[in-house]
Scaffold this active site. Structure first.
Site, mmCIF file in Angstrom:
data_model
loop_
_atom_site.group_PDB
_atom_site.id
_atom_site.type_symbol
_atom_site.label_atom_id
_atom_site.label_comp_id
_atom_site.label_asym_id
_atom_site.label_seq_id
_atom_site.Cartn_x
_atom_site.Cartn_y
_atom_site.Cartn_z
ATOM 1 C CB SER A 42 25.213 51.030 50.844
ATOM 2 O OG SER A 42 25.575 52.285 51.377
ATOM 3 C CE LYS A 97 23.176 52.242 54.943
ATOM 4 N NZ LYS A 97 23.902 51.506 53.914
#
Length: 205
Positions: A42, A97
């Site tokens: 990701s 993230k």
């Protein structure tokens, strides 16, 4: 020749020193730096699968104590937000993230690009255009908006909303493995051999 009591005292002193070093190492891990490993795609191309990184844990606590916000573009490790936990995601996991929006920012995804306060955000770490749209949102107070660098394969704020800043565990600051990419964490070129998918970040040593 030392007496038996002297040998016992020396042995006891050695064990105490070892114990103190173990306690110090644990404090450093729990309070200052924590090793983690990357099991997902990701954050490609910035972070590759199986990268080992160090997460610095003081900055988020300091910012909360002084009512400041994390810098934009910080890469953060955080506890699973309530929205994901309610959907059945492992509440003991951690995610990683990039911070792309701070309280009060208006964000939108349009024409393959992220816009912040009506201006296109320069994101050199992205390997491809964003393949979805996101209606304009305003980041609420006490939260940040986080998105993966592998924007089209990331379970991030565009799906579950803003991240409460008290869930931030720390910021990813250093990659220590593999040695070929040893150093401060910056964006890098993609590795075509890596499978792109989304998962939690692992704790490692």
């Amino acid at each position: 020749m030392p007496s038996q009591p002297d040998q016992t005292d020396s042995r006891r002193s050695g064990w105490i020193s070892l114990l103190l070093w173990v306690v110090l190492a644990l404090l450093l891990r729990w309070q200052v730096l924590e090793p983690r490993w990357i099991p997902s795609g990701s954050m490609l191309p910035t972070l590759q699968l199986q990268d080992r990184i160090l997460v610095e844990k003081l900055r988020p606590r300091f910012d909360r104590a002084t009512h400041q916000t994390l810098p934009l573009n910080s890469i953060v490790v955080f506890a699973v937000p309530p929205q994901l936990a309610a959907a059945g995601y492992d509440p003991n996991a951690a995610l990683i993230k990039r911070v792309v929006g701070l309280p009060g920012d208006q964000l939108e995804v349009r024409d393959g690009q992220l816009l912040r306060n009506n201006s296109v955000v320069n994101e050199p770490w992205l390997d491809e255009a964003i393949d979805y749209a996101m209606e304009p949102i305003t980041v609420p107070d006490g939260t940040v908006w986080v998105m993966g660098d592998n924007r089209n394969a990331s379970l991030d704020s565009h799906l579950w909303g803003s991240l409460p800043d008290n869930l931030v565990i720390g910021t990813a600051v250093w990659r220590y493995w593999p040695l070929a990419r040893f150093g401060p964490i910056r964006f890098s070129q993609p590795d075509s051999t890596v499978t792109q998918h989304t998962a939690a970040i692992g704790s490692g040593s």
